[in-house]
Scaffold this motif. Structure first.
Motif, mmCIF file in Angstrom:
data_model
loop_
_atom_site.group_PDB
_atom_site.id
_atom_site.type_symbol
_atom_site.label_atom_id
_atom_site.label_comp_id
_atom_site.label_asym_id
_atom_site.label_seq_id
_atom_site.Cartn_x
_atom_site.Cartn_y
_atom_site.Cartn_z
ATOM 1 N N GLN A 175 61.265 -33.064 -9.782
ATOM 2 C CA GLN A 175 60.466 -33.586 -8.674
ATOM 3 C C GLN A 175 61.370 -33.952 -7.492
ATOM 4 O O GLN A 175 61.044 -33.661 -6.331
ATOM 5 C CB GLN A 175 59.677 -34.823 -9.142
ATOM 6 N N ALA A 176 62.476 -34.527 -7.793
ATOM 7 C CA ALA A 176 63.419 -34.866 -6.730
ATOM 8 C C ALA A 176 63.918 -33.608 -6.032
ATOM 9 O O ALA A 176 64.077 -33.567 -4.799
ATOM 10 C CB ALA A 176 64.587 -35.645 -7.324
ATOM 11 N N GLU A 177 64.103 -32.551 -6.835
ATOM 12 C CA GLU A 177 64.572 -31.293 -6.278
ATOM 13 C C GLU A 177 63.541 -30.688 -5.341
ATOM 14 O O GLU A 177 63.858 -30.205 -4.249
ATOM 15 C CB GLU A 177 64.878 -30.322 -7.425
ATOM 16 N N VAL A 178 62.269 -30.719 -5.749
ATOM 17 C CA VAL A 178 61.204 -30.150 -4.926
ATOM 18 C C VAL A 178 61.010 -30.965 -3.658
ATOM 19 O O VAL A 178 60.818 -30.407 -2.549
ATOM 20 C CB VAL A 178 59.890 -30.100 -5.730
ATOM 21 N N GLU A 179 61.102 -32.254 -3.729
ATOM 22 C CA GLU A 179 60.920 -33.095 -2.548
ATOM 23 C C GLU A 179 62.035 -32.852 -1.530
ATOM 24 O O GLU A 179 61.817 -32.882 -0.311
ATOM 25 C CB GLU A 179 60.869 -34.564 -2.966
ATOM 26 N N LYS A 180 63.178 -32.557 -2.080
ATOM 27 C CA LYS A 180 64.301 -32.221 -1.202
ATOM 28 C C LYS A 180 64.031 -30.909 -0.466
ATOM 29 O O LYS A 180 64.298 -30.776 0.731
ATOM 30 C CB LYS A 180 65.574 -32.111 -2.054
ATOM 31 N N LEU A 181 63.461 -29.933 -1.211
ATOM 32 C CA LEU A 181 63.120 -28.644 -0.614
ATOM 33 C C LEU A 181 62.035 -28.808 0.451
ATOM 34 O O LEU A 181 62.109 -28.225 1.550
ATOM 35 C CB LEU A 181 62.644 -27.680 -1.698
ATOM 36 N N LEU A 182 61.053 -29.567 0.152
ATOM 37 C CA LEU A 182 59.942 -29.755 1.084
ATOM 38 C C LEU A 182 60.410 -30.426 2.372
ATOM 39 O O LEU A 182 59.945 -30.108 3.483
ATOM 40 C CB LEU A 182 58.833 -30.600 0.439
ATOM 41 N N ALA A 183 61.348 -31.305 2.236
ATOM 42 C CA ALA A 183 61.862 -31.990 3.416
ATOM 43 C C ALA A 183 62.649 -31.038 4.296
ATOM 44 O O ALA A 183 62.649 -31.154 5.546
ATOM 45 C CB ALA A 183 62.735 -33.161 2.987
ATOM 46 N N ALA A 184 63.263 -30.036 3.665
ATOM 47 C CA ALA A 184 64.131 -29.140 4.420
ATOM 48 C C ALA A 184 63.433 -27.866 4.851
ATOM 49 O O ALA A 184 63.888 -27.206 5.796
ATOM 50 C CB ALA A 184 65.360 -28.787 3.575
ATOM 51 N N SER A 185 62.330 -27.453 4.211
ATOM 52 C CA SER A 185 61.745 -26.132 4.449
ATOM 53 C C SER A 185 60.294 -26.231 4.891
ATOM 54 O O SER A 185 59.419 -26.615 4.101
ATOM 55 C CB SER A 185 61.827 -25.281 3.179
ATOM 56 N N PRO A 186 60.011 -25.837 6.158
ATOM 57 C CA PRO A 186 58.607 -25.793 6.600
ATOM 58 C C PRO A 186 57.807 -24.761 5.820
ATOM 59 O O PRO A 186 56.620 -24.964 5.558
ATOM 60 C CB PRO A 186 58.717 -25.390 8.073
ATOM 61 N N ALA A 187 58.437 -23.656 5.424
ATOM 62 C CA ALA A 187 57.730 -22.636 4.637
ATOM 63 C C ALA A 187 57.278 -23.200 3.300
ATOM 64 O O ALA A 187 56.175 -22.898 2.822
ATOM 65 C CB ALA A 187 58.645 -21.430 4.424
ATOM 66 N N ALA A 188 58.114 -24.022 2.715
ATOM 67 C CA ALA A 188 57.749 -24.636 1.436
ATOM 68 C C ALA A 188 56.565 -25.575 1.630
ATOM 69 O O ALA A 188 55.631 -25.625 0.810
ATOM 70 C CB ALA A 188 58.952 -25.379 0.867
ATOM 71 N N ARG A 189 56.597 -26.317 2.711
ATOM 72 C CA ARG A 189 55.471 -27.229 2.986
ATOM 73 C C ARG A 189 54.191 -26.428 3.233
ATOM 74 O O ARG A 189 53.122 -26.808 2.782
ATOM 75 C CB ARG A 189 55.807 -28.113 4.187
ATOM 76 N N GLN A 190 54.313 -25.304 3.975
ATOM 77 C CA GLN A 190 53.146 -24.455 4.221
ATOM 78 C C GLN A 190 52.566 -23.902 2.933
ATOM 79 O O GLN A 190 51.357 -23.919 2.709
ATOM 80 C CB GLN A 190 53.573 -23.292 5.139
ATOM 81 N N LEU A 191 53.464 -23.404 2.092
ATOM 82 C CA LEU A 191 52.986 -22.846 0.812
ATOM 83 C C LEU A 191 52.331 -23.931 -0.038
ATOM 84 O O LEU A 191 51.283 -23.703 -0.649
ATOM 85 C CB LEU A 191 54.159 -22.222 0.059
ATOM 86 N N LEU A 192 52.908 -25.080 -0.041
ATOM 87 C CA LEU A 192 52.326 -26.160 -0.843
ATOM 88 C C LEU A 192 50.923 -26.497 -0.353
ATOM 89 O O LEU A 192 50.015 -26.727 -1.163
ATOM 90 C CB LEU A 192 53.239 -27.396 -0.782
#
Lengths: 513, 186
Positions: free
Chosen positions: A23-40
């Protein structure tokens, strides 16, 4: 970290299925990647859309159909599963699992149901699997071998033998405990069960007298059609034990077992009588049967509807007459008789209205020749049979229509054959006639001595005496034999002091003679 | 309320009526899941009934190491897979709509909105039906039935990692199919 669209952690993050580290890893990704936030967000929207789909509901309670279908499947295959539905690939089923399943209460319940269905279907046309021992009503020479053995045994041996019999009776009781709550239903059960249970068990090989698994009984029970086509009549080893449908196994009188030759057993006739206390005391009915030389077996039903094997034989085993114990008691007599013998018996019953207060004659619907015997019915007799018993006769009808019996000429209607037999027969005996000396006579006119090896001196004697007459038996008796179930009930009070002892009742026929 | 274990014990003791209560308890839940797996209501009903029948027959093999409904779903999904392999239907939107029957009517929404919702539902169901079998089962169990990954793994007898990856792939495929629908919803 994987490419954003390929990162399955996003889905798991959405579902809350990640470990703390993931979970910590994914939150780190979401903070850094707009594409990840969009996909989520898209996955979240998709999930919401799916979860908001209207729910489908069954518009009915399917528990009934489920249980009925399960019942059908379990009846058709009560034990062994064919497919392991928990695994796509067929799984091997070991004998341990089969045995385990067969012994579960649920399996026994369904197997019991299967047995009940099987015996109901076979109610009217069930040749027994055990070879016969012939008996004649009131026959002074007829010896029940098992009783004779017991009478000669020491008290301890006799007690052990009786205990075995009691165990057999309990087994029979277990079958007969499917009794209806009211008295009439009990009576119907009492009538139905003995006949029904005959076809249930398969013959057990003499070398392996073990009983088949209960759950397997239904599968091994002969089908009514097979029974009807066999044309072979077998009777119990003696007494009424055969009524309870046990596996024959190695009977005590192994050599005494015999297989009756092929003959035409056509239909089951049920005759119900209310008899007076005086007739019960005098054993009038037994005399009539003896006068007609009707072969019989006997079972008694107590007032509670249970069937019990009765030991009414004397110490010498010479008498099988019923000793009535109480008013309302029911006596079941199973017999095989020719039309002439039946006619004679019914005529005798009709001739004694004071002794036989009412008579109900229930022919087998499949046998037109029996229908004429309805004319002997009179008064209000025992309750009519249950619809289940009537329904159980239908398979018999179907089977008989498809398979004419071995000795019934296919080109001759049963009614015509019966008329010919009656015309050729001697006059009917009625009350007051001197009863003939009882003989151990087979209904088909053949001498049992030719088929049964004598086992004792008494057996030898009893077979030697009537053999000549029996071998001269009229040919007409070979044509047709009906199975008859006599249901007797005492109406009125039986004075205690009027109950005859076995010895006294034995003397009755002798005095008459 | 009597729990599943007691009803199972009563059934095994020879009381089929107890199993009838289990059927009533789970029939709609299983049906709502199966209908998305097999693609139409008629087949779903058959599958659900067969699943309960087989569960009844094999109930004595249920070790109760997992929940009854998990075990029941395993049977149901295997029956459904077998059923689909036998049928292999090709569904159009109209067929899906027809097969789905009448949707529950929401009287508080306008007819136009209701129609749009129904059309959306039909498109979603069609998209689900187009998924590969291995993806569809995981997706339906998660999104329609709300099962956790562990339960899905038990029902489908898959490793947890496989469940997670298949679910993600199923979602991605569905997202592609429903892009327009999802955009309109937003």
């Amino acid at each position: 970290m994987a490419n954003v669209p390929e990162n399955e952690l996003l889905s798991a993050y959405l579902d809350g299925e990640l470990t703390a580290g993931e979970q910590a890893e994914v939150e780190k990704l979401l903070a850094a990647s707009p594409a990840a936030r969009q996909l989520l967000e898209e996955l979240r929207a998709l999930s919401t859309t799916l979860q908001n789909l209207p729910a489908h509901r069954l518009d009915e309670d399917i528990s009934g159909p489920v249980l009925r279908q399960a019942e059908r499947q379990m009846l058709s295959e009560p034990v062994a599963p064919t497919v392991d539905l928990l695994s796509p690939a067929p799984a091997a089923t070991g004998w341990r699992s089969i045995v385990r399943r067969a012994l579960t209460p649920r399996a026994l319940v369904w197997s019991g149901t299967a047995v009940a269905v099987a015996v109901m279907l076979a109610i009217t046309n069930s040749p027994l699997d055990e070879p016969p021992v012939e008996r004649v009503a009131m026959a002074p020479k007829a010896v029940d071998r098992s009783v004779a053995e017991k009478s000669m045994a020491t008290p301890s041996i006799r007690a052990a033998a009786e205990a075995t019999d009691e165990a057999e009776l309990r087994e029979g009781d277990a079958v007969s405990e499917m009794e209806a709550p009211d008295a009439e239903a009990k009576l119907d059960d009492a009538v139905a069960m003995p006949t029904m249970s005959k076809a249930a068990p398969p013959p057990a090989p003499k070398t392996a007298p073990t009983r088949p698994p209960r759950a397997a009984v239904a599968k091994k029970a002969p089908s009514p059609s097979v029974v009807a086509k066999s044309g072979i009549v077998r009777k119990g080893k003696g007494g009424s034990s055969a009524f309870f449908g046990r596996a024959g196994g190695a009977a005590p009188g192994g050599q005494a077992q015999q297989l009756r030759g092929t003959q035409a057993i056509q239909g089951v006739l049920v005759v119900r009588c209310d008899i007076s206390p005086e007739a019960a005391r005098d054993q009038t009915f037994d005399r009539i049967l003896a006068s007609q030389k009707i072969t019989l077996e006997r079972t008694a039903a107590e007032a509670n509807g249970r069937l019990h094997k009765q030991r009414r034989q004397s110490e010498e085993g010479k008498l099988q007459a019923k000793t009535w114990q109480s008013a309302g008691e029911i006596d079941l007599i199973h017999a095989e008789a020719t039309p002439v013998q039946i006619e004679g018996t019914l005529a005798a019953l009709a001739a004694q209205p004071g002794a036989f207060l009412s008579v109900s004659v229930e022919p087998d619907p499949a046998v037109p020749a029996q229908q004429s015997w309805r004319r002997y019915a009179r008064g209000r007799s025992l309750p009519a049979k249950s619809s289940a018993m009537q329904a159980a006769r239908q398979p018999k009808l179907d089977a008989m229509q498809q398979a004419p019996t071995a000795q019934a000429p296919a080109d001759r209607p049963a009614t015509q054959k019966l008329q010919m037999e009656i015309q050729a027969d001697k006059p009917v005996q009625a009350e007051g006639q001197k009863p003939e000396k009882p003989k151990q006579t087979r209904a088909d006119g053949q001498a049992p001595a030719t088929q049964q090896k004598p086992e004792s001196a008494s057996d030898t004697k009893q077979q030697a005496e009537p053999s000549e007459e029996k071998t001269k038996g009229p040919q007409r008796e070979q044509a047709a034999t009906y199975r008859v179930l006599f249901v007797l009930r005492v109406v009125g009070q039986l004075p205690r002091n009027s109950l005859p002892s076995v010895e006294a009742s034995e003397k009755v026929p002798a005095a008459k003679q | 309320m009597i729990d599943d274990a007691q009803l199972i014990a009563e059934t095994l003791a020879g009381k089929p009526a107890a199993f009838g209560r289990l059927v009533v308890k789970y029939q709609d839940r299983l049906y709502n899941t199966v209908v998305h797996v097999v693609g139409n209501e008629h087949d779903a009903r058959d599958v659900v009934q067969d699943a309960f029948v087989q569960a009844f027959i094999k109930l004595d093999t249920f070790r109760q190491s997992s929940a009854f409904f998990t075990w029941l779903y395993r049977i149901g999904f295997n029956v459904a897979v077998t059923h689909r392999r036998c049928r292999r239907p090709t569904l159009s939107i109209e067929q899906v709509r027809d097969a789905s029957g009448e949707e529950p009517v929401d009287t508080e929404v306008e007819p136009a909105e209701r129609l749009e919702r129904d059309e959306t539902a039909a498109q979603v169901r069609q998209a689900i039906a187009r998924l590969g079998e291995e993806y569809r089962s995981v997706l339906v169990l998660r999104e329609i039935d709300g099962c956790r990954y562990e339960t899905i793994a038990k029902i489908l007898e898959l490793p947890m990692g496989t469940v997670r990856s298949r679910l993600h792939r199923a979602r991605l495929q569905l997202r592609e199919q429903l892009k327009e629908v999802l955009i309109n919803d937003e």
